[in-house]
Design a protein around this motif. Sequence first.
Motif, mmCIF file in Angstrom:
data_model
loop_
_atom_site.group_PDB
_atom_site.id
_atom_site.type_symbol
_atom_site.label_atom_id
_atom_site.label_comp_id
_atom_site.label_asym_id
_atom_site.label_seq_id
_atom_site.Cartn_x
_atom_site.Cartn_y
_atom_site.Cartn_z
ATOM 1 N N GLU A 78 0.829 -1.211 0.000
ATOM 2 C CA GLU A 78 0.000 0.000 0.000
ATOM 3 C C GLU A 78 0.858 1.252 0.000
ATOM 4 O O GLU A 78 0.533 2.250 -0.667
ATOM 5 C CB GLU A 78 -0.924 -0.017 1.224
ATOM 6 C CG GLU A 78 -1.856 1.164 1.334
ATOM 7 C CD GLU A 78 -2.876 1.234 0.208
ATOM 8 O OE1 GLU A 78 -3.507 2.296 0.054
ATOM 9 O OE2 GLU A 78 -3.045 0.225 -0.505
ATOM 10 N N ARG A 113 3.850 1.527 -1.344
ATOM 11 C CA ARG A 113 4.381 1.675 -2.704
ATOM 12 C C ARG A 113 3.318 2.236 -3.649
ATOM 13 O O ARG A 113 3.618 3.078 -4.511
ATOM 14 C CB ARG A 113 4.893 0.323 -3.199
ATOM 15 C CG ARG A 113 6.153 -0.149 -2.477
ATOM 16 C CD ARG A 113 6.755 -1.365 -3.157
ATOM 17 N NE ARG A 113 5.881 -2.534 -3.062
ATOM 18 C CZ ARG A 113 5.909 -3.407 -2.061
ATOM 19 N NH1 ARG A 113 6.748 -3.225 -1.047
ATOM 20 N NH2 ARG A 113 5.122 -4.449 -2.061
ATOM 21 N N ARG A 114 2.073 1.783 -3.498
ATOM 22 C CA ARG A 114 0.998 2.303 -4.358
ATOM 23 C C ARG A 114 0.762 3.785 -4.104
ATOM 24 O O ARG A 114 0.588 4.575 -5.050
ATOM 25 C CB ARG A 114 -0.284 1.523 -4.104
ATOM 26 C CG ARG A 114 -1.434 1.879 -5.060
ATOM 27 C CD ARG A 114 -2.735 1.277 -4.601
ATOM 28 N NE ARG A 114 -3.203 1.895 -3.360
ATOM 29 C CZ ARG A 114 -3.850 3.075 -3.320
ATOM 30 N NH1 ARG A 114 -4.068 3.758 -4.436
ATOM 31 N NH2 ARG A 114 -4.250 3.563 -2.171
ATOM 32 N N GLN A 152 1.172 6.992 -6.648
ATOM 33 C CA GLN A 152 0.078 7.945 -6.821
ATOM 34 C C GLN A 152 0.542 9.372 -6.532
ATOM 35 O O GLN A 152 0.199 10.311 -7.283
ATOM 36 C CB GLN A 152 -1.078 7.571 -5.891
ATOM 37 C CG GLN A 152 -2.259 8.534 -5.966
ATOM 38 C CD GLN A 152 -3.379 8.137 -5.017
ATOM 39 O OE1 GLN A 152 -3.409 7.012 -4.512
ATOM 40 N NE2 GLN A 152 -4.282 9.056 -4.758
#
Length: 289
Positions: A154, A156-157, A161
Amino acid sequence: MRAWLLASVCLGLAACSPKPENSANDEASVATDVGGTAVRDRSPAVAFDAPGIAVTAAPGVAFAYEYAFRLPSDAIAKTQEVHAQACEKLGIARCRITGMRYRLIGENNIEAMLAFKLDPAIARGFGKDAITAVDSAKGKLVDAEVSGTDAGAEIRRLDVQRTRTEEAITRIDAQLADPKVKGSEREELQRQRAALTQTVGATKDDTSAQQASLATTPMVFRYGSGAAVRGFDPSAPLTSAADTAIGSVQITLAILLGALALLGPPGLVVLAGVLLWRRFRPARVVVPS
Protein backbone atom coordinates in the motif's frame (compact mmCIF):
# COMPACT_ATOMS: atom_id res chain seq x y z
CA MET A 1 6.20 -82.64 15.28
CA ARG A 2 6.84 -81.04 11.91
CA ALA A 3 3.62 -79.02 12.20
CA TRP A 4 4.67 -77.70 15.62
CA LEU A 5 8.15 -76.74 14.32
CA LEU A 6 6.65 -74.96 11.29
CA ALA A 7 4.26 -72.97 13.50
CA SER A 8 7.15 -71.89 15.78
CA VAL A 9 9.18 -70.61 12.82
CA CYS A 10 6.22 -68.61 11.48
CA LEU A 11 5.60 -66.99 14.85
CA GLY A 12 9.29 -66.04 15.15
CA LEU A 13 9.28 -64.41 11.72
CA ALA A 14 6.13 -62.47 12.56
CA ALA A 15 7.65 -61.19 15.80
CA CYS A 16 10.82 -59.98 14.03
CA SER A 17 8.98 -58.14 11.23
CA PRO A 18 8.86 -54.28 11.59
CA LYS A 19 5.64 -52.81 12.95
CA PRO A 20 3.71 -50.34 10.77
CA GLU A 21 4.13 -46.78 11.95
CA ASN A 22 1.15 -44.70 12.88
CA SER A 23 0.89 -42.03 10.20
CA ALA A 24 -1.34 -39.87 12.36
CA ASN A 25 1.39 -39.53 15.02
CA ASP A 26 4.63 -39.76 13.02
CA GLU A 27 3.91 -37.89 9.80
CA ALA A 28 4.56 -34.20 10.07
CA SER A 29 1.49 -32.15 9.25
CA VAL A 30 2.34 -29.34 6.86
CA ALA A 31 0.80 -25.90 7.20
CA THR A 32 1.51 -22.55 5.57
CA ASP A 33 2.11 -19.42 7.58
CA VAL A 34 1.11 -15.86 6.70
CA GLY A 35 4.39 -15.21 4.98
CA GLY A 36 3.83 -18.18 2.66
CA THR A 37 6.52 -20.44 4.17
CA ALA A 38 5.76 -24.13 4.72
CA VAL A 39 5.90 -25.07 8.40
CA ARG A 40 5.91 -28.63 9.75
CA ASP A 41 4.11 -29.46 12.96
CA ARG A 42 5.73 -32.47 14.64
CA SER A 43 3.12 -32.67 17.42
CA PRO A 44 0.81 -35.69 17.53
CA ALA A 45 -2.62 -35.32 15.99
CA VAL A 46 -4.28 -36.05 19.33
CA ALA A 47 -2.56 -33.25 21.25
CA PHE A 48 -4.87 -30.69 22.86
CA ASP A 49 -2.24 -28.16 23.93
CA ALA A 50 -2.52 -24.48 23.04
CA PRO A 51 -1.67 -23.93 19.36
CA GLY A 52 1.75 -22.50 18.61
CA ILE A 53 1.44 -19.14 16.85
CA ALA A 54 4.42 -19.39 14.50
CA VAL A 55 3.90 -16.45 12.15
CA THR A 56 6.96 -15.49 10.11
CA ALA A 57 7.45 -11.73 10.16
CA ALA A 58 7.21 -10.79 6.48
CA PRO A 59 8.75 -7.47 5.42
CA GLY A 60 6.08 -4.86 4.83
CA VAL A 61 3.28 -6.80 6.54
CA ALA A 62 1.54 -5.23 9.53
CA PHE A 63 0.25 -7.90 11.92
CA ALA A 64 -2.49 -7.71 14.55
CA TYR A 65 -2.86 -10.32 17.31
CA GLU A 66 -5.98 -11.27 19.24
CA TYR A 67 -6.20 -13.93 21.97
CA ALA A 68 -9.18 -15.20 23.95
CA PHE A 69 -8.67 -16.89 27.32
CA ARG A 70 -10.96 -18.77 29.68
CA LEU A 71 -10.07 -18.79 33.37
CA PRO A 72 -11.67 -19.33 36.78
CA SER A 73 -13.55 -16.21 37.89
CA ASP A 74 -11.21 -15.44 40.77
CA ALA A 75 -8.12 -15.64 38.52
CA ILE A 76 -9.12 -13.17 35.79
CA ALA A 77 -8.19 -9.96 37.63
CA LYS A 78 -4.85 -11.40 38.78
CA THR A 79 -3.95 -12.65 35.30
CA GLN A 80 -4.95 -9.35 33.76
CA GLU A 81 -2.66 -7.58 36.23
CA VAL A 82 0.21 -9.98 35.39
CA HIS A 83 -0.16 -9.17 31.69
CA ALA A 84 -0.28 -5.44 32.40
CA GLN A 85 2.87 -5.61 34.55
CA ALA A 86 4.68 -7.57 31.82
CA CYS A 87 3.95 -4.73 29.41
CA GLU A 88 5.03 -2.05 31.89
CA LYS A 89 8.36 -3.79 32.46
CA LEU A 90 9.17 -3.52 28.75
CA GLY A 91 8.83 0.27 28.80
CA ILE A 92 6.61 2.57 26.76
CA ALA A 93 9.02 2.46 23.82
CA ARG A 94 8.32 -1.26 23.31
CA CYS A 95 4.88 -1.78 24.88
CA ARG A 96 1.97 0.50 25.74
CA ILE A 97 -1.42 -0.35 27.23
CA THR A 98 -4.10 1.25 25.07
CA GLY A 99 -7.29 -0.11 26.62
CA MET A 100 -8.66 -2.08 29.55
CA ARG A 101 -12.07 -3.39 30.65
CA TYR A 102 -13.28 -5.52 33.57
CA ARG A 103 -17.00 -6.24 33.79
CA LEU A 104 -18.95 -8.40 36.23
CA ILE A 105 -22.03 -10.01 34.68
CA GLY A 106 -24.18 -11.84 37.18
CA GLU A 107 -22.62 -13.31 40.30
CA ASN A 108 -19.58 -15.16 38.89
CA ASN A 109 -19.58 -14.35 35.18
CA ILE A 110 -16.75 -11.97 34.27
CA GLU A 111 -15.69 -10.43 30.96
CA ALA A 112 -12.42 -8.50 30.65
CA MET A 113 -10.17 -7.05 27.97
CA LEU A 114 -6.63 -5.68 27.73
CA ALA A 115 -5.24 -3.99 24.61
CA PHE A 116 -1.60 -3.22 23.78
CA LYS A 117 0.60 -1.59 21.15
CA LEU A 118 3.86 -3.55 20.86
CA ASP A 119 7.19 -3.43 19.11
CA PRO A 120 6.67 -5.86 16.18
CA ALA A 121 9.92 -7.64 17.03
CA ILE A 122 8.63 -8.79 20.43
CA ALA A 123 4.92 -9.28 19.68
CA ARG A 124 5.06 -13.03 19.11
CA GLY A 125 7.16 -13.68 22.24
CA PHE A 126 4.89 -11.46 24.33
CA GLY A 127 1.87 -13.49 23.23
CA LYS A 128 3.56 -16.79 24.09
CA ASP A 129 4.49 -15.51 27.55
CA ALA A 130 0.91 -14.37 28.07
CA ILE A 131 -0.37 -17.88 27.26
CA THR A 132 2.10 -19.33 29.77
CA ALA A 133 0.77 -16.98 32.46
CA VAL A 134 -2.78 -18.09 31.71
CA ASP A 135 -1.78 -21.75 31.93
CA SER A 136 -0.17 -21.07 35.32
CA ALA A 137 -3.49 -19.60 36.52
CA LYS A 138 -5.30 -22.83 35.54
CA GLY A 139 -6.72 -21.15 32.48
CA LYS A 140 -6.68 -22.02 28.81
CA LEU A 141 -6.28 -20.35 25.43
CA VAL A 142 -9.58 -20.85 23.60
CA ASP A 143 -9.07 -18.68 20.52
CA ALA A 144 -6.14 -17.03 18.73
CA GLU A 145 -6.12 -14.96 15.57
CA VAL A 146 -3.26 -13.27 13.74
CA SER A 147 -4.26 -11.04 10.84
CA GLY A 148 -1.89 -9.30 8.46
CA THR A 149 -2.15 -6.31 6.14
CA ASP A 150 0.32 -5.76 3.33
CA ALA A 151 1.19 -2.21 4.34
CA GLY A 152 4.37 -2.24 2.24
CA ALA A 153 2.42 -2.75 -0.98
CA GLU A 154 0.00 0.00 0.00
CA ILE A 155 2.88 2.38 0.72
CA ARG A 156 4.38 1.68 -2.70
CA ARG A 157 1.00 2.30 -4.36
CA LEU A 158 0.61 5.59 -2.50
CA ASP A 159 4.13 6.65 -3.49
CA VAL A 160 3.35 6.03 -7.16
CA GLN A 161 0.08 7.94 -6.82
CA ARG A 162 1.80 10.88 -5.15
CA THR A 163 4.54 10.96 -7.81
CA ARG A 164 2.00 11.06 -10.62
CA THR A 165 -0.01 13.75 -8.86
CA GLU A 166 3.07 15.88 -8.30
CA GLU A 167 3.99 15.48 -11.99
CA ALA A 168 0.49 16.70 -12.90
CA ILE A 169 0.97 19.72 -10.64
CA THR A 170 4.29 20.48 -12.34
CA ARG A 171 2.59 20.43 -15.76
CA ILE A 172 -0.13 22.77 -14.54
CA ASP A 173 2.46 25.14 -13.10
CA ALA A 174 4.15 25.24 -16.49
CA GLN A 175 0.83 26.13 -18.14
CA LEU A 176 0.10 28.80 -15.56
CA ALA A 177 3.52 30.33 -16.22
CA ASP A 178 2.48 30.95 -19.82
CA PRO A 179 1.22 34.57 -20.08
CA LYS A 180 -1.05 33.56 -22.95
CA VAL A 181 -3.27 31.57 -20.56
CA LYS A 182 -5.89 33.98 -19.23
CA GLY A 183 -9.46 34.16 -18.04
CA SER A 184 -11.53 31.06 -17.43
CA GLU A 185 -8.78 28.71 -18.58
CA ARG A 186 -6.41 30.04 -15.90
CA GLU A 187 -9.13 29.73 -13.26
CA GLU A 188 -9.77 26.11 -14.26
CA LEU A 189 -6.07 25.29 -14.07
CA GLN A 190 -5.84 26.87 -10.62
CA ARG A 191 -8.86 24.85 -9.48
CA GLN A 192 -7.27 21.64 -10.74
CA ARG A 193 -4.00 22.49 -9.04
CA ALA A 194 -5.74 23.06 -5.70
CA ALA A 195 -7.53 19.71 -5.98
CA LEU A 196 -4.29 17.91 -6.84
CA THR A 197 -2.52 19.59 -3.92
CA GLN A 198 -5.21 18.26 -1.56
CA THR A 199 -4.74 14.80 -3.06
CA VAL A 200 -1.01 14.95 -2.36
CA GLY A 201 -1.70 15.91 1.25
CA ALA A 202 -4.18 13.05 1.72
CA THR A 203 -1.71 10.61 0.16
CA LYS A 204 1.00 11.70 2.58
CA ASP A 205 -1.39 11.18 5.51
CA ASP A 206 -2.29 7.68 4.29
CA THR A 207 1.39 6.83 3.86
CA SER A 208 2.13 7.98 7.40
CA ALA A 209 -0.71 5.81 8.71
CA GLN A 210 0.63 2.74 6.90
CA GLN A 211 4.13 3.39 8.19
CA ALA A 212 2.74 3.69 11.73
CA SER A 213 1.03 0.32 11.34
CA LEU A 214 4.42 -1.22 10.57
CA ALA A 215 6.04 0.49 13.56
CA THR A 216 3.63 -0.95 16.16
CA THR A 217 1.67 -4.19 16.46
CA PRO A 218 -1.76 -4.12 18.14
CA MET A 219 -2.56 -7.01 20.47
CA VAL A 220 -5.81 -7.67 22.33
CA PHE A 221 -6.42 -10.12 25.19
CA ARG A 222 -10.01 -11.10 25.96
CA TYR A 223 -10.81 -12.92 29.19
CA GLY A 224 -13.90 -14.95 30.01
CA SER A 225 -14.86 -16.84 33.14
CA GLY A 226 -15.62 -20.53 33.14
CA ALA A 227 -14.21 -23.95 33.88
CA ALA A 228 -11.19 -24.22 31.60
CA VAL A 229 -9.74 -27.49 32.88
CA ARG A 230 -12.26 -30.32 32.93
CA GLY A 231 -12.02 -33.99 33.78
CA PHE A 232 -13.38 -34.88 30.39
CA ASP A 233 -13.31 -33.44 26.92
CA PRO A 234 -15.86 -30.55 26.89
CA SER A 235 -17.36 -32.02 23.73
CA ALA A 236 -18.04 -35.36 25.42
CA PRO A 237 -21.69 -36.27 26.04
CA LEU A 238 -21.04 -36.96 29.72
CA THR A 239 -19.69 -33.46 30.34
CA SER A 240 -22.49 -31.86 28.33
CA ALA A 241 -25.07 -33.80 30.32
CA ALA A 242 -23.42 -32.78 33.60
CA ASP A 243 -23.42 -29.12 32.54
CA THR A 244 -27.10 -29.36 31.62
CA ALA A 245 -27.97 -31.00 34.95
CA ILE A 246 -26.05 -28.35 36.92
CA GLY A 247 -27.71 -25.57 34.96
CA SER A 248 -31.14 -27.09 35.54
CA VAL A 249 -30.52 -27.37 39.30
CA GLN A 250 -29.37 -23.76 39.46
CA ILE A 251 -32.43 -22.52 37.60
CA THR A 252 -34.75 -24.59 39.81
CA LEU A 253 -33.14 -23.26 42.99
CA ALA A 254 -33.31 -19.71 41.68
CA ILE A 255 -37.04 -20.08 40.95
CA LEU A 256 -37.73 -21.60 44.37
CA LEU A 257 -35.76 -18.91 46.19
CA GLY A 258 -37.48 -16.20 44.17
CA ALA A 259 -40.92 -17.65 44.93
CA LEU A 260 -40.02 -17.95 48.61
CA ALA A 261 -38.81 -14.34 48.73
CA LEU A 262 -41.94 -13.12 46.95
CA LEU A 263 -44.61 -15.23 48.67
CA GLY A 264 -42.90 -15.87 52.02
CA PRO A 265 -43.86 -12.66 53.92
CA PRO A 266 -47.52 -12.67 52.78
CA GLY A 267 -47.71 -16.38 53.57
CA LEU A 268 -46.39 -15.79 57.08
CA VAL A 269 -49.01 -13.08 57.63
CA VAL A 270 -51.78 -15.38 56.42
CA LEU A 271 -50.47 -18.25 58.58
CA ALA A 272 -50.31 -16.00 61.66
CA GLY A 273 -53.87 -14.84 61.00
CA VAL A 274 -55.13 -18.40 60.72
CA LEU A 275 -53.40 -19.41 63.96
CA LEU A 276 -54.79 -16.37 65.80
CA TRP A 277 -58.26 -17.03 64.48
CA ARG A 278 -58.10 -20.66 65.59
CA ARG A 279 -56.81 -19.59 69.00
CA PHE A 280 -59.34 -16.87 69.73
CA ARG A 281 -62.32 -17.89 67.64
CA PRO A 282 -65.64 -17.93 69.55
CA ALA A 283 -66.84 -21.25 70.83
CA ARG A 284 -69.69 -22.86 68.99
CA VAL A 285 -73.02 -22.79 70.75
CA VAL A 286 -74.82 -26.10 70.44
CA VAL A 287 -78.60 -25.64 70.41
CA PRO A 288 -80.48 -28.70 71.66
CA SER A 289 -82.99 -29.98 69.21
